[in-house]
Write a protein that holds these residues in place. Structure first.
Motif, PDB file in Angstrom:
ATOM      1  N   VAL A   1       6.035   2.681  88.574  1.00 25.15           N
ATOM      2  CA  VAL A   1       5.445   3.349  87.420  1.00 25.15           C
ATOM      3  C   VAL A   1       6.409   3.229  86.246  1.00 25.15           C
ATOM      4  N   VAL A   2       5.905   2.670  85.143  1.00 25.16           N
ATOM      5  CA  VAL A   2       6.719   2.371  83.976  1.00 25.16           C
ATOM      6  C   VAL A   2       6.284   3.274  82.819  1.00 25.16           C
ATOM      7  N   PRO A   3       7.146   4.210  82.393  1.00 30.84           N
ATOM      8  CA  PRO A   3       6.807   5.078  81.265  1.00 30.84           C
ATOM      9  C   PRO A   3       6.946   4.319  79.938  1.00 30.84           C
ATOM     10  N   LEU A   4       5.946   4.446  79.103  1.00 26.84           N
ATOM     11  CA  LEU A   4       5.954   3.804  77.793  1.00 26.84           C
ATOM     12  C   LEU A   4       6.100   4.850  76.695  1.00 26.84           C
ATOM     13  N   ASP A   5       6.642   4.438  75.577  1.00 25.26           N
ATOM     14  CA  ASP A   5       6.859   5.318  74.441  1.00 25.26           C
ATOM     15  C   ASP A   5       5.558   5.492  73.662  1.00 25.26           C
ATOM     16  N   MET A   6       4.672   6.303  74.220  1.00 26.50           N
ATOM     17  CA  MET A   6       3.375   6.599  73.604  1.00 26.50           C
ATOM     18  C   MET A   6       2.753   7.767  74.354  1.00 26.50           C
ATOM     19  N   SER A   7       1.631   8.235  73.843  1.00 21.10           N
ATOM     20  CA  SER A   7       0.951   9.357  74.493  1.00 21.10           C
ATOM     21  C   SER A   7       0.362   8.920  75.836  1.00 21.10           C
ATOM     22  N   PRO A   8       0.224   9.861  76.763  1.00 20.72           N
ATOM     23  CA  PRO A   8      -0.395   9.523  78.043  1.00 20.72           C
ATOM     24  C   PRO A   8      -1.803   8.936  77.880  1.00 20.72           C
ATOM     25  N   LYS A   9      -2.572   9.466  76.936  1.00 19.59           N
ATOM     26  CA  LYS A   9      -3.933   8.968  76.728  1.00 19.59           C
ATOM     27  C   LYS A   9      -3.921   7.508  76.269  1.00 19.59           C
ATOM     28  N   ARG A  10      -3.053   7.214  75.333  1.00 23.61           N
ATOM     29  CA  ARG A  10      -2.968   5.842  74.823  1.00 23.61           C
ATOM     30  C   ARG A  10      -2.453   4.876  75.898  1.00 23.61           C
ATOM     31  N   SER A  11      -1.544   5.348  76.737  1.00 20.76           N
ATOM     32  CA  SER A  11      -0.993   4.478  77.784  1.00 20.76           C
ATOM     33  C   SER A  11      -2.050   4.096  78.817  1.00 20.76           C
ATOM     34  N   LEU A  12      -3.038   4.945  79.019  1.00 22.56           N
ATOM     35  CA  LEU A  12      -4.120   4.609  79.956  1.00 22.56           C
ATOM     36  C   LEU A  12      -4.834   3.325  79.544  1.00 22.56           C
ATOM     37  N   ALA A  13      -5.057   3.155  78.257  1.00 22.29           N
ATOM     38  CA  ALA A  13      -5.720   1.944  77.763  1.00 22.29           C
ATOM     39  C   ALA A  13      -4.864   0.714  78.045  1.00 22.29           C
ATOM     40  N   TRP A  14      -3.543   0.825  77.834  1.00 22.49           N
ATOM     41  CA  TRP A  14      -2.651  -0.301  78.112  1.00 22.49           C
ATOM     42  C   TRP A  14      -2.597  -0.593  79.605  1.00 22.49           C
ATOM     43  N   ASP A  15      -2.585   0.446  80.411  1.00 25.63           N
ATOM     44  CA  ASP A  15      -2.569   0.277  81.861  1.00 25.63           C
ATOM     45  C   ASP A  15      -3.830  -0.452  82.318  1.00 25.63           C
ATOM     46  N   GLU A  16      -4.977  -0.034  81.804  1.00 22.00           N
ATOM     47  CA  GLU A  16      -6.243  -0.689  82.159  1.00 22.00           C
ATOM     48  C   GLU A  16      -6.262  -2.147  81.715  1.00 22.00           C
ATOM     49  N   ARG A  17      -5.741  -2.419  80.529  1.00 17.62           N
ATOM     50  CA  ARG A  17      -5.675  -3.803  80.043  1.00 17.62           C
ATOM     51  C   ARG A  17      -4.813  -4.664  80.957  1.00 17.62           C
ATOM     52  N   PHE A  18      -3.669  -4.128  81.349  1.00 17.26           N
ATOM     53  CA  PHE A  18      -2.781  -4.888  82.227  1.00 17.26           C
ATOM     54  C   PHE A  18      -3.439  -5.152  83.581  1.00 17.26           C
ATOM     55  N   LEU A  19      -4.015  -4.127  84.177  1.00 23.35           N
ATOM     56  CA  LEU A  19      -4.670  -4.303  85.472  1.00 23.35           C
ATOM     57  C   LEU A  19      -5.849  -5.269  85.380  1.00 23.35           C
ATOM     58  N   SER A  20      -6.575  -5.238  84.271  1.00 25.98           N
ATOM     59  CA  SER A  20      -7.681  -6.180  84.063  1.00 25.98           C
ATOM     60  C   SER A  20      -7.165  -7.610  84.002  1.00 25.98           C
ATOM     61  N   ARG A  21      -6.030  -7.808  83.330  1.00 21.32           N
ATOM     62  CA  ARG A  21      -5.425  -9.148  83.256  1.00 21.32           C
ATOM     63  C   ARG A  21      -5.053  -9.647  84.652  1.00 21.32           C
ATOM     64  N   LEU A  22      -4.460  -8.770  85.451  1.00 22.75           N
ATOM     65  CA  LEU A  22      -4.109  -9.167  86.817  1.00 22.75           C
ATOM     66  C   LEU A  22      -5.359  -9.497  87.623  1.00 22.75           C
ATOM     67  N   ALA A  23      -6.387  -8.683  87.485  1.00 19.57           N
ATOM     68  CA  ALA A  23      -7.641  -8.931  88.209  1.00 19.57           C
ATOM     69  C   ALA A  23      -8.273 -10.256  87.774  1.00 19.57           C
ATOM     70  N   ASP A  24      -8.270 -10.526  86.483  1.00 18.63           N
ATOM     71  CA  ASP A  24      -8.831 -11.787  85.969  1.00 18.63           C
ATOM     72  C   ASP A  24      -8.103 -12.998  86.541  1.00 18.63           C
ATOM     73  N   GLN A  25      -6.825 -12.832  86.854  1.00 24.24           N
ATOM     74  CA  GLN A  25      -6.012 -13.929  87.387  1.00 24.24           C
ATOM     75  C   GLN A  25      -5.943 -13.887  88.916  1.00 24.24           C
ATOM     76  N   ASP A  26      -6.766 -13.043  89.519  1.00 19.10           N
ATOM     77  CA  ASP A  26      -6.805 -12.855  90.970  1.00 19.10           C
ATOM     78  C   ASP A  26      -5.431 -12.495  91.536  1.00 19.10           C
ATOM     79  N   LEU A  27      -4.718 -11.640  90.814  1.00 19.83           N
ATOM     80  CA  LEU A  27      -3.385 -11.197  91.237  1.00 19.83           C
ATOM     81  C   LEU A  27      -3.340  -9.721  91.618  1.00 19.83           C
TER      82      LEU A  27
END
Length: 144
Positions: free
Chosen positions: A103-129
């Motif tokens: 778990v990597v804490p980012l310098d932003m609000s928890p709500k905003r970090s959820l969007a980044w987390d979802e984007r990252f996981l989507s990228r991994l899923a798109d690459q079958d990773l």
């Protein structure tokens, strides 16, 4: 890439050190000297715990390194900054190391970090990773 069981001798030790010292992975996006926390284990035990996770899933150190490299590239590409130490949590089910989450804490609000987390996981899923037994997750740690 997840079906080999190459331990590469010191590869698991290097991986454990990289997880412990996030600047090894995230470079300038993490403060020098920052040390990750380890939930429910000591860092000296972590190489064996990671071996158990990888062996249980027939996975390789290279797969975990790839996920970490993708996370680092994602953080750099979007100019995200770590806001404190990450933590590593190994999940055991009936004494089997079933998975790990970094778990990597980012310098932003928890709500905003959820969007980044979802984007990252989507990228991994798109690459079958997105295999599920080793995850990098982002969380927010400020009022930004």
């Amino acid at each position: 890439m997840t079906r080999t069981t190459s331990d590469e001798g010191t590869g698991i030790e290097d991986l454990s050190r990289a997880l412990r010292f996030p600047s090894t992975i995230f470079g300038a996006m993490a403060d020098d000297g920052l040390e990750a926390r380890c939930e429910d284990a000591d860092w000296h035990e972590m190489p064996n715990e990671l071996r158990r996770v990888l062996a249980h899933h027939g996975a390789s150190v290279d797969y975990v390194r790839l996920i970490l490299k993708r996370a680092a590239r994602f953080v750099r590409r979007h100019s995200l900054r770590l806001a404190g130490p990450p933590w590593l949590d190994i999940t055991c089910v009936e004494d089997v190391a079933a998975g790990a989450m970094y778990v990597v804490p980012l310098d932003m609000s928890p709500k905003r970090s959820l969007a980044w987390d979802e984007r990252f996981l989507s990228r991994l899923a798109d690459q079958d990773l997105l295999k599920g037994f080793f995850m990098v997750s982002f969380c927010g740690r400020s009022a930004a």
